[in-house]
Motif scaffolding. Structure first.
Motif, PDB file in Angstrom:
ATOM      1  N   TRP A   1     -10.649  55.817 -17.821  1.00 36.30           N
ATOM      2  CA  TRP A   1     -10.651  55.202 -19.141  1.00 36.30           C
ATOM      3  C   TRP A   1      -9.247  55.287 -19.742  1.00 36.30           C
ATOM      4  N   GLY A   2      -9.032  54.508 -20.757  1.00 40.73           N
ATOM      5  CA  GLY A   2      -7.767  54.533 -21.489  1.00 40.73           C
ATOM      6  C   GLY A   2      -7.994  53.965 -22.875  1.00 40.73           C
ATOM      7  N   VAL A   3      -6.919  53.874 -23.629  1.00 37.88           N
ATOM      8  CA  VAL A   3      -6.950  53.352 -24.986  1.00 37.88           C
ATOM      9  C   VAL A   3      -5.967  52.193 -25.084  1.00 37.88           C
ATOM     10  N   TRP A   4      -6.360  51.162 -25.795  1.00 38.93           N
ATOM     11  CA  TRP A   4      -5.448  50.060 -26.085  1.00 38.93           C
ATOM     12  C   TRP A   4      -5.241  50.002 -27.595  1.00 38.93           C
TER      13      TRP A   4
ATOM     14  N   LEU B   1     -11.260  51.579 -26.688  1.00 38.26           N
ATOM     15  CA  LEU B   1     -11.299  52.155 -25.351  1.00 38.26           C
ATOM     16  C   LEU B   1     -11.407  51.041 -24.329  1.00 38.26           C
ATOM     17  N   TYR B   2     -10.918  51.265 -23.131  1.00 37.39           N
ATOM     18  CA  TYR B   2     -11.232  50.415 -21.978  1.00 37.39           C
ATOM     19  C   TYR B   2     -11.593  51.351 -20.831  1.00 37.39           C
ATOM     20  N   TYR B   3     -12.503  50.901 -19.971  1.00 35.00           N
ATOM     21  CA  TYR B   3     -13.017  51.808 -18.954  1.00 35.00           C
ATOM     22  C   TYR B   3     -13.750  51.040 -17.869  1.00 35.00           C
ATOM     23  N   GLY B   4     -13.883  51.668 -16.704  1.00 34.09           N
ATOM     24  CA  GLY B   4     -14.761  51.213 -15.646  1.00 34.09           C
ATOM     25  C   GLY B   4     -14.336  50.018 -14.819  1.00 34.09           C
ATOM     26  N   GLY B   5     -13.188  49.431 -15.095  1.00 32.65           N
ATOM     27  CA  GLY B   5     -12.778  48.253 -14.334  1.00 32.65           C
ATOM     28  C   GLY B   5     -12.229  48.611 -12.966  1.00 32.65           C
TER      29      GLY B   5
ATOM     30  N   SER C   1     -15.502  59.211 -28.755  1.00 30.46           N
ATOM     31  CA  SER C   1     -15.745  60.017 -27.564  1.00 30.46           C
ATOM     32  C   SER C   1     -15.894  59.154 -26.306  1.00 30.46           C
ATOM     33  N   VAL C   2     -15.451  59.729 -25.192  1.00 29.61           N
ATOM     34  CA  VAL C   2     -15.713  59.123 -23.887  1.00 29.61           C
ATOM     35  C   VAL C   2     -16.667  59.994 -23.073  1.00 29.61           C
ATOM     36  N   VAL C   3     -17.137  61.100 -23.655  1.00 28.52           N
ATOM     37  CA  VAL C   3     -17.987  62.031 -22.917  1.00 28.52           C
ATOM     38  C   VAL C   3     -19.366  62.226 -23.549  1.00 28.52           C
ATOM     39  N   ASP C   4     -19.660  61.541 -24.644  1.00 26.68           N
ATOM     40  CA  ASP C   4     -20.931  61.769 -25.340  1.00 26.68           C
ATOM     41  C   ASP C   4     -22.077  60.901 -24.823  1.00 26.68           C
ATOM     42  N   GLY C   5     -21.824  60.120 -23.789  1.00 23.99           N
ATOM     43  CA  GLY C   5     -22.882  59.294 -23.211  1.00 23.99           C
ATOM     44  C   GLY C   5     -23.024  57.919 -23.839  1.00 23.99           C
ATOM     45  N   ASN C   6     -22.188  57.586 -24.818  1.00 22.37           N
ATOM     46  CA  ASN C   6     -22.281  56.265 -25.458  1.00 22.37           C
ATOM     47  C   ASN C   6     -21.622  55.147 -24.665  1.00 22.37           C
ATOM     48  N   ILE C   7     -20.827  55.491 -23.678  1.00 18.47           N
ATOM     49  CA  ILE C   7     -20.241  54.467 -22.807  1.00 18.47           C
ATOM     50  C   ILE C   7     -20.535  54.827 -21.356  1.00 18.47           C
ATOM     51  N   ASP C   8     -20.632  53.821 -20.535  1.00 21.68           N
ATOM     52  CA  ASP C   8     -20.847  54.008 -19.102  1.00 21.68           C
ATOM     53  C   ASP C   8     -19.535  53.691 -18.405  1.00 21.68           C
TER      54      ASP C   8
END
Length: 190
Positions: free
Chosen positions: A150-153, A117-121, A88-95
């Motif tokens: 966010w995206g996926v690698w 996942l990659y995110y926030g850069g 998940s990218v919406v469950d609060g486990n990542i900022d």
């Protein structure tokens, strides 16, 4: 054939090979002047970017895995785990406001299936590299349209034949670069 003729043929062949092997060099000669080489500037290539996919669009990965994205996150299957898995990218486990990269590894038919996942850069994610004990593995990026943040690698890597127990100590880091070559996000494992 005489020795002089052989030398002429060898010399002509060497010049032809040099011209064929150097496509970015042009040769010009004006009347009455010696020829000289000038380096042609090649237009800068556009930096790669993530492949844009539709929500639910399945992307097949070498080795039999499949990945698809929804607004909620990353989904995937492998031949050994045909039931869909989810991150998940919406469950609060990542900022998503802070740069980050995750890593999931699975053995698939003599290979590692690597993804995360990659995110926030800052900037636009362009490419991903996974540092292993055996060298660098290049991966690919997927994103939904718009600016989801966010995206996926994903990538595949050979399973080492000796000296590794298959653990995360085989992997050194995962680095996502932006289109300017700067670090978008990095995960250091060792």
């Amino acid at each position: 054939m005489t020795r002089i003729r052989i030398q002429k043929y060898v010399a002509a062949t060497a010049v032809a090979v040099a011209l064929v092997g150097a496509p970015t060099v042009s040769y010009a000669a004006s009347q009455g002047k010696a020829a000289h080489g000038t380096l042609q500037r090649v237009a800068a290539e556009k930096a790669p970017s993530a492949r844009i996919v539709a929500p639910g669009e399945h992307v097949k990965v070498p080795g039999g895995a499949e990945i698809w994205l929804t607004e909620e996150g990353k989904h995937w299957t492998t031949p050994d785990h045909p039931e869909p898995q989810f991150r998940s990218v919406v469950d609060g486990n990542i900022d998503r406001g802070m740069p980050g990269v995750s890593l999931q590894t699975e053995g698939v038919a003599g290979h590692y299936f690597l993804s995360g996942l990659y995110y926030g850069g800052k900037g636009t994610a362009s490419r991903v590299e996974v540092q292993t004990k055996d060298g660098v593995v290049q991966g690919k990026l997927l994103e939904l349209s718009g600016k989801p943040g966010w995206g996926v690698w994903y990538a595949t890597a050979e399973v080492p034949t000796t000296g590794d127990d298959g653990g995360l100590d085989y992997f050194g880091s995962v680095t996502v670069h932006d289109t300017k070559g700067k670090i978008y996000a990095r995960l250091k494992l060792n």
